[in-house]
Design a protein around this motif. Structure first.
Motif, PDB file in Angstrom:
ATOM      1  N   MET A   1       0.842  -1.198   0.000  1.00 11.28           N
ATOM      2  CA  MET A   1       0.000   0.000   0.000  1.00 11.28           C
ATOM      3  C   MET A   1       0.877   1.248   0.000  1.00 11.28           C
ATOM      4  O   MET A   1       2.043   1.193   0.376  1.00 11.28           O
ATOM      5  N   LEU A   2       0.294   2.338  -0.385  1.00 11.51           N
ATOM      6  CA  LEU A   2       1.011   3.610  -0.477  1.00 11.51           C
ATOM      7  C   LEU A   2       0.971   4.330   0.871  1.00 11.51           C
ATOM      8  O   LEU A   2      -0.002   4.225   1.618  1.00 11.51           O
ATOM      9  N   GLN A   3       2.030   5.072   1.172  1.00 13.13           N
ATOM     10  CA  GLN A   3       2.030   5.895   2.380  1.00 13.13           C
ATOM     11  C   GLN A   3       1.116   7.109   2.163  1.00 13.13           C
ATOM     12  O   GLN A   3       1.102   7.698   1.078  1.00 13.13           O
ATOM     13  N   SER A   4       0.388   7.486   3.186  1.00 18.75           N
ATOM     14  CA  SER A   4      -0.527   8.623   3.055  1.00 18.75           C
ATOM     15  C   SER A   4       0.234   9.904   2.731  1.00 18.75           C
ATOM     16  O   SER A   4      -0.289  10.803   2.058  1.00 18.75           O
ATOM     17  N   SER A   5       1.492   9.994   3.179  1.00 17.10           N
ATOM     18  CA  SER A   5       2.301  11.182   2.909  1.00 17.10           C
ATOM     19  C   SER A   5       2.585  11.350   1.421  1.00 17.10           C
ATOM     20  O   SER A   5       2.746  12.478   0.932  1.00 17.10           O
ATOM     21  N   THR A   6       2.636  10.232   0.693  1.00 12.40           N
ATOM     22  CA  THR A   6       2.881  10.290  -0.754  1.00 12.40           C
ATOM     23  C   THR A   6       1.709  10.944  -1.465  1.00 12.40           C
ATOM     24  O   THR A   6       1.882  11.830  -2.309  1.00 12.40           O
ATOM     25  N   PHE A   7       0.506  10.526  -1.114  1.00  6.17           N
ATOM     26  CA  PHE A   7      -0.659  11.122  -1.762  1.00  6.17           C
ATOM     27  C   PHE A   7      -0.854  12.558  -1.301  1.00  6.17           C
ATOM     28  O   PHE A   7      -1.329  13.403  -2.067  1.00  6.17           O
ATOM     29  N   GLN A   8      -0.453  12.862  -0.058  1.00  7.78           N
ATOM     30  CA  GLN A   8      -0.545  14.238   0.421  1.00  7.78           C
ATOM     31  C   GLN A   8       0.365  15.141  -0.396  1.00  7.78           C
ATOM     32  O   GLN A   8       0.015  16.292  -0.679  1.00  7.78           O
ATOM     33  N   PHE A   9       1.532  14.621  -0.785  1.00  9.18           N
ATOM     34  CA  PHE A   9       2.428  15.415  -1.626  1.00  9.18           C
ATOM     35  C   PHE A   9       1.756  15.748  -2.956  1.00  9.18           C
ATOM     36  O   PHE A   9       1.865  16.879  -3.449  1.00  9.18           O
ATOM     37  N   ILE A  10       1.057  14.790  -3.549  1.00  7.89           N
ATOM     38  CA  ILE A  10       0.358  15.029  -4.810  1.00  7.89           C
ATOM     39  C   ILE A  10      -0.672  16.145  -4.644  1.00  7.89           C
ATOM     40  O   ILE A  10      -0.800  17.033  -5.494  1.00  7.89           O
ATOM     41  N   LYS A  11      -1.391  16.096  -3.537  1.00  7.82           N
ATOM     42  CA  LYS A  11      -2.389  17.138  -3.270  1.00  7.82           C
ATOM     43  C   LYS A  11      -1.728  18.499  -3.085  1.00  7.82           C
ATOM     44  O   LYS A  11      -2.193  19.516  -3.616  1.00  7.82           O
ATOM     45  N   ASP A  12      -0.645  18.518  -2.318  1.00 14.41           N
ATOM     46  CA  ASP A  12       0.042  19.780  -2.058  1.00 14.41           C
ATOM     47  C   ASP A  12       0.641  20.372  -3.332  1.00 14.41           C
ATOM     48  O   ASP A  12       0.622  21.598  -3.524  1.00 14.41           O
ATOM     49  N   LEU A  13       1.170  19.510  -4.189  1.00 15.36           N
ATOM     50  CA  LEU A  13       1.737  19.987  -5.449  1.00 15.36           C
ATOM     51  C   LEU A  13       0.650  20.599  -6.335  1.00 15.36           C
ATOM     52  O   LEU A  13       0.886  21.609  -7.016  1.00 15.36           O
ATOM     53  N   LYS A  14      -0.523  20.016  -6.302  1.00 17.90           N
ATOM     54  CA  LYS A  14      -1.634  20.554  -7.095  1.00 17.90           C
ATOM     55  C   LYS A  14      -1.973  21.978  -6.656  1.00 17.90           C
ATOM     56  O   LYS A  14      -2.321  22.830  -7.482  1.00 17.90           O
ATOM     57  N   ALA A  15      -1.834  22.237  -5.377  1.00 22.05           N
ATOM     58  CA  ALA A  15      -2.152  23.562  -4.834  1.00 22.05           C
ATOM     59  C   ALA A  15      -0.970  24.532  -4.930  1.00 22.05           C
ATOM     60  O   ALA A  15      -1.156  25.744  -4.749  1.00 22.05           O
TER      61      ALA A  15
END
Length: 222
Positions: A1-15
């Motif tokens: 499974m993926l670390q939640s911090s990885t997907f958080q980075f994707i969200k932060d980069l979008k913003a």
């Protein structure tokens, strides 16, 4: 499974899609990338168990993923970075005319896909010939219950000719399949699934269901 911090980075980069923010968070990106590579390797291991072409290719995770930098030369959107992470699994390198499997992670748009998108003229000709000769085999693949459960709408109806392609007639029993210009299926899923322990099994179940389609397309190119 993926670390939640990885997907958080994707969200932060979008913003914060700019070079200043990215450089300040490069270490965060590197950790996210390494985490994604672990995920990609796990999927490769699973694919090798049921796709002989993938097993033969001995895929490397770093060669399956896409660069985070966008090519903005011919785009009105000058945002420097992609706001997603994606990986392409195929017996051929990215860009080669082979069918394969795709994982896409994006805030508000996660999906698993496979097949071949908009094949070039020579490859399209070979695929249509395979459909003409063996369209019942393709119909059987598309009619499988598990296939329909994951992919209720097989292929994009907008990527289709209005008339029969050159060399074929409208009364051909496979005509609706022959009119297709692209051969992909996809299954959307909630981003939370990425962080669940069972994600790998889920992704491989989806990919295994589409494997007969991938094999059908690739055998037409051999």
């Amino acid at each position: 499974m993926l670390q939640s911090s990885t997907f958080q980075f994707i969200k932060d980069l979008k913003a914060n899609n700019n070079k200043e923010w990215f450089e300040a968070n490069r270490k965060v990106y590197q950790r996210a990338k390494e985490d994604f590579l672990v995920q990609v390797q796990a999927i490769i291991n699973g694919l090798e168990s049921f796709d002989a072409e993938i097993a033969f290719a001995k895929l490397e995770p770093k060669k399956c993923i896409f660069r985070i930098n966008r090519d903005t030369r011919f785009s009105a959107d000058k945002s420097p970075y992609k706001t997603n992470m994606g990986a392409w699994f195929s017996g051929g390198a990215k860009g080669l005319q082979r069918a394969g499997y795709y994982l896409h992670m994006e805030d508000g748009g996660c999906f698993l896909a496979g097949g071949m998108y908009m094949p070039e003229a020579e490859a399209l000709k070979k695929i249509r010939q395979e459909i003409h000769y063996n369209y019942k085999d393709l119909q059987a693949i598309l009619a499988e219950i598990s296939f329909q459960n994951f992919f209720p709408r097989a292929f994009d109806p907008d990527l289709k000719l209005k008339k029969a392609p050159q060399g074929y007639k409208e009364d051909n029993p496979a005509i609706e399949l022959l009119k297709l210009k692209s051969f992909t299926v996809s299954h959307n899923f909630a981003e939370q699934k990425l962080m669940e322990p069972g994600f790998n099994d889920f992704a491989l179940d989806v990919f295994k269901t589409m494997q007969p389609l991938v094999k059908f397309l690739n055998q037409s190119l051999d």
